[in-house]
Design an enzyme around this catalytic site. Structure first.
Site, PDB file in Angstrom:
ATOM      1  N   HIS A 187     -68.386 -76.436 -22.210  1.00 49.60           N
ATOM      2  CA  HIS A 187     -67.191 -75.999 -22.932  1.00 49.60           C
ATOM      3  C   HIS A 187     -67.549 -75.552 -24.357  1.00 49.60           C
ATOM      4  O   HIS A 187     -67.137 -74.479 -24.816  1.00 49.60           O
ATOM      5  CB  HIS A 187     -66.165 -77.134 -22.979  1.00 49.60           C
ATOM      6  CG  HIS A 187     -64.865 -76.724 -23.584  1.00 49.60           C
ATOM      7  ND1 HIS A 187     -63.737 -76.459 -22.843  1.00 49.60           N
ATOM      8  CD2 HIS A 187     -64.505 -76.492 -24.878  1.00 49.60           C
ATOM      9  CE1 HIS A 187     -62.763 -76.080 -23.643  1.00 49.60           C
ATOM     10  NE2 HIS A 187     -63.192 -76.111 -24.885  1.00 49.60           N
ATOM     11  N   GLU A 198     -67.335 -71.582 -25.684  1.00 47.48           N
ATOM     12  CA  GLU A 198     -66.450 -71.197 -26.792  1.00 47.48           C
ATOM     13  C   GLU A 198     -67.240 -70.555 -27.942  1.00 47.48           C
ATOM     14  O   GLU A 198     -66.814 -69.557 -28.514  1.00 47.48           O
ATOM     15  CB  GLU A 198     -65.663 -72.411 -27.309  1.00 47.48           C
ATOM     16  CG  GLU A 198     -64.591 -72.916 -26.350  1.00 47.48           C
ATOM     17  CD  GLU A 198     -63.537 -71.860 -26.003  1.00 47.48           C
ATOM     18  OE1 GLU A 198     -63.213 -71.014 -26.869  1.00 47.48           O
ATOM     19  OE2 GLU A 198     -63.049 -71.872 -24.857  1.00 47.48           O
ATOM     20  N   LYS A 206     -68.408 -67.052 -26.959  1.00 46.33           N
ATOM     21  CA  LYS A 206     -67.324 -66.068 -27.015  1.00 46.33           C
ATOM     22  C   LYS A 206     -67.074 -65.644 -28.456  1.00 46.33           C
ATOM     23  O   LYS A 206     -66.919 -64.456 -28.750  1.00 46.33           O
ATOM     24  CB  LYS A 206     -66.026 -66.651 -26.416  1.00 46.33           C
ATOM     25  CG  LYS A 206     -66.006 -66.651 -24.897  1.00 46.33           C
ATOM     26  CD  LYS A 206     -64.610 -66.963 -24.363  1.00 46.33           C
ATOM     27  CE  LYS A 206     -64.155 -68.339 -24.757  1.00 46.33           C
ATOM     28  NZ  LYS A 206     -62.809 -68.685 -24.335  1.00 46.33           N
ATOM     29  N   ASN A 207     -67.061 -66.608 -29.356  1.00 48.61           N
ATOM     30  CA  ASN A 207     -66.841 -66.288 -30.770  1.00 48.61           C
ATOM     31  C   ASN A 207     -67.936 -65.373 -31.311  1.00 48.61           C
ATOM     32  O   ASN A 207     -67.668 -64.385 -31.990  1.00 48.61           O
ATOM     33  CB  ASN A 207     -66.787 -67.568 -31.610  1.00 48.61           C
ATOM     34  CG  ASN A 207     -65.480 -68.316 -31.430  1.00 48.61           C
ATOM     35  OD1 ASN A 207     -64.554 -67.826 -30.796  1.00 48.61           O
ATOM     36  ND2 ASN A 207     -65.414 -69.513 -31.978  1.00 48.61           N
TER      37      ASN A 207
HETATM   38  P1  ADP Z   1     -60.162 -67.847 -31.425  1.00 50.12           P
HETATM   39  O1  ADP Z   1     -61.530 -67.482 -30.942  1.00 50.12           O
HETATM   40  O2  ADP Z   1     -59.163 -67.973 -30.329  1.00 50.12           O
HETATM   41  O3  ADP Z   1     -59.698 -66.952 -32.525  1.00 50.12           O
HETATM   42  P2  ADP Z   1     -61.555 -70.122 -32.520  1.00 50.12           P
HETATM   43  O4  ADP Z   1     -61.106 -71.476 -32.885  1.00 50.12           O
HETATM   44  O5  ADP Z   1     -62.632 -70.009 -31.511  1.00 50.12           O
HETATM   45  O6  ADP Z   1     -60.268 -69.315 -32.056  1.00 50.12           O
HETATM   46  O7  ADP Z   1     -62.035 -69.370 -33.831  1.00 50.12           O
HETATM   47  C1  ADP Z   1     -61.165 -69.259 -34.937  1.00 50.12           C
HETATM   48  C2  ADP Z   1     -61.511 -68.084 -35.835  1.00 50.12           C
HETATM   49  O8  ADP Z   1     -62.747 -68.336 -36.508  1.00 50.12           O
HETATM   50  C3  ADP Z   1     -61.723 -66.763 -35.118  1.00 50.12           C
HETATM   51  O9  ADP Z   1     -60.508 -66.077 -34.867  1.00 50.12           O
HETATM   52  C4  ADP Z   1     -62.603 -66.015 -36.127  1.00 50.12           C
HETATM   53  O10 ADP Z   1     -61.814 -65.437 -37.142  1.00 50.12           O
HETATM   54  C5  ADP Z   1     -63.429 -67.120 -36.750  1.00 50.12           C
HETATM   55  N1  ADP Z   1     -64.786 -67.212 -36.151  1.00 50.12           N
HETATM   56  C6  ADP Z   1     -65.210 -68.151 -35.290  1.00 50.12           C
HETATM   57  N2  ADP Z   1     -66.489 -67.958 -34.944  1.00 50.12           N
HETATM   58  C7  ADP Z   1     -66.902 -66.860 -35.593  1.00 50.12           C
HETATM   59  C8  ADP Z   1     -68.149 -66.135 -35.671  1.00 50.12           C
HETATM   60  N3  ADP Z   1     -69.218 -66.504 -34.968  1.00 50.12           N
HETATM   61  N4  ADP Z   1     -68.196 -65.043 -36.481  1.00 50.12           N
HETATM   62  C9  ADP Z   1     -67.104 -64.665 -37.190  1.00 50.12           C
HETATM   63  N5  ADP Z   1     -65.914 -65.296 -37.161  1.00 50.12           N
HETATM   64  C10 ADP Z   1     -65.803 -66.378 -36.387  1.00 50.12           C
HETATM   65 MG    MG Z   2     -62.808 -68.632 -29.911  1.00 50.95          MG
END
Ligand code: ADP
Ligand code: MG
Length: 381
Positions: free
Chosen positions: A242, A246, A249-250
């Site tokens: 998990h 996640e 994907k980010n």
């Molecule tokens: P989601 O992916 O649904 O937006 P997350 O909790 O996974 O929710 O991430 C929250 C926010 O953090 C993202 O919308 C993004 O703006 C920022 N973020 C997270 N990981 C990254 C990354 N690797 N690079 C840039 N921004 C990131």
């Molecule tokens: Mg995310």
């Protein structure tokens, strides 16, 4: 056999049950203990422990739920979740004084399976309630922090409850573990690299479906304890999956969108993963070149519902058309951090604005140091 046959005690009101069980603190376990119990314990011992421990964990969350803003508690989805908790607590309570006969243990195992099914969409359903609540009217700042605090404790508690249920039904019930060498939901020899690759491939599949492209993976690993051996720890494979899924994907979304915004058409920079196992820690670092996160936003990224992506159609109803988006609910990071912290690990994000992001996952490599991290209730309420 019907449940009412076991109802030998006068049915108490739900509020009374909640008060009763919420008085006790949860009994935290360690990974070592969980593994040992899966090997040496039996169904009856497990029954005797869980018939008290599960109600304690459920009741303390119900109690906390009662302190949420009243307008949130009125949301239909929140009521639904509350109802599930109430039903499950009542069902478990029917076993309170029952002797550990084969019959009652068998019935108990069935009840646990039902509870797990009943609660399978708790995260989405509660998230839906929070979303509707925030759409209705502006949330006050103190309400927001109260809800965020609650959700962390609530989801953490849920992670723990699910693990306990799985351990019982898979080790002592008829449900079989996903793999023959697993001990219930736990893999005593969890091969970290396999999970990383698996999570990466699945994230890549989504990313390609949505953006028509995805960055490659570069995986580097060091086993500082024994260079010859593959990197493994005792862990819950689905939890690690998990987290990795996640974070990938980010990183992928950031990499693709950053490249598009810069009009870079050359191959996408890889997502680089370093895995190092030492005597105490297993550390995984995921580095991307997705443009990073500015410091002004850094304290928001672990908030539930914080996202810079457009919000997808619906959380509960998945009947939307078009490719599945990679982001948008803002639950990826906060839930992943709970999984990491649950067995005494952690998740940190460090960014260079304009360049990229490093996510650090720390996991306990020492089984008896990997103790459950649980919300302990404030009993003054
Ligand atoms: P989601 O992916 O649904 O937006 P997350 O909790 O996974 O929710 O991430 C929250 C926010 O953090 C993202 O919308 C993004 O703006 C920022 N973020 C997270 N990981 C990254 C990354 N690797 N690079 C840039 N921004 C990131
Ligand atoms: Mg995310």
């Amino acid at each position: 056999m019907h449940l009412t046959r076991f109802l030998r005690f006068p049915q108490q009101s739900l509020a009374h049950l909640i008060d009763h069980y919420a008085k006790y603190p949860p009994t935290g376990l360690t990974m070592k203990r969980i593994v040992e119990f899966a090997r040496e314990g039996d169904a009856k011992q497990s029954y005797l422990f869980l018939r008290n421990e599960l109600p304690v964990r459920l009741a303390s969350m119900m109690k906390e739920m009662g302190h949420l803003p009243p307008r949130l508690l009125e949301m239909p989805s929140v009521k639904t979740v509350n109802g599930w908790y109430g039903t499950s607590l009542t069902e478990l309570h029917t076993f309170k004084e029952l002797p550990a006969t084969g019959d009652s243990v068998k019935k108990f195992t069935e009840v646990l399976q039902n509870i797990r099914k009943r609660h399978s969409t708790v995260i989405e359903t509660l998230a839906q309630g929070y979303m509707e609540f925030s759409d209705q009217a502006a949330i006050k700042e103190y309400e927001e922090s109260q809800i965020q605090y609650f959700l962390n404790r609530f989801y953490l508690s849920r992670i723990s409850i699910r693990l306990l249920i799985y351990q019982h039904t898979m080790c002592f019930g008829e449900e079989v573990p996903i793999h023959p060498t697993h001990l219930g939901f736990v893999d005593p020899n969890c091969l970290v690299e396999e999970i990383i690759k698996d999570a990466f491939e699945n994230a890549q599949f989504l990313c390609e479906g949505y953006y028509l492209t995805a960055p490659p993976l570069e995986l580097r690993k060091i086993n500082a304890v024994n260079a010859e051996e593959p990197i493994a720890i005792a862990y819950v494979p689905s939890h690690l999956y998990h987290i990795m899924f996640e974070l990938f994907k980010n990183s992928m979304r950031a990499t693709v969108e950053h490249a598009e915004s810069k009009k870079i058409s050359t191959p996408l920079p890889p997502v680089v993963v370093d895995v190092v196992k030492a005597k105490e820690d297993l550390t995984i670092r995921i580095s991307d070149r997705g443009g990073g996160i500015p410091r002004s936003k850094a304290d928001k990224i672990f908030r539930y519902m914080y996202s810079t992506a457009p919000r997808p159609v619906s959380l509960v109803d998945s009947q939307h058309s078009g490719p599945t988006p990679l982001a948008g609910f803002g639950y990826g990071l906060p839930i992943s951090r709970l999984y990491a912290r649950y067995f005494n690990g952690d998740l940190e994000i460090h960014s260079i604005d304009g360049y990229g992001t490093d996510a650090y996952i720390y996991l306990q490599a020492v089984e008896d140091q990997a103790s459950e991290w649980l919300p302990i209730c404030n009993r003054a309420a």
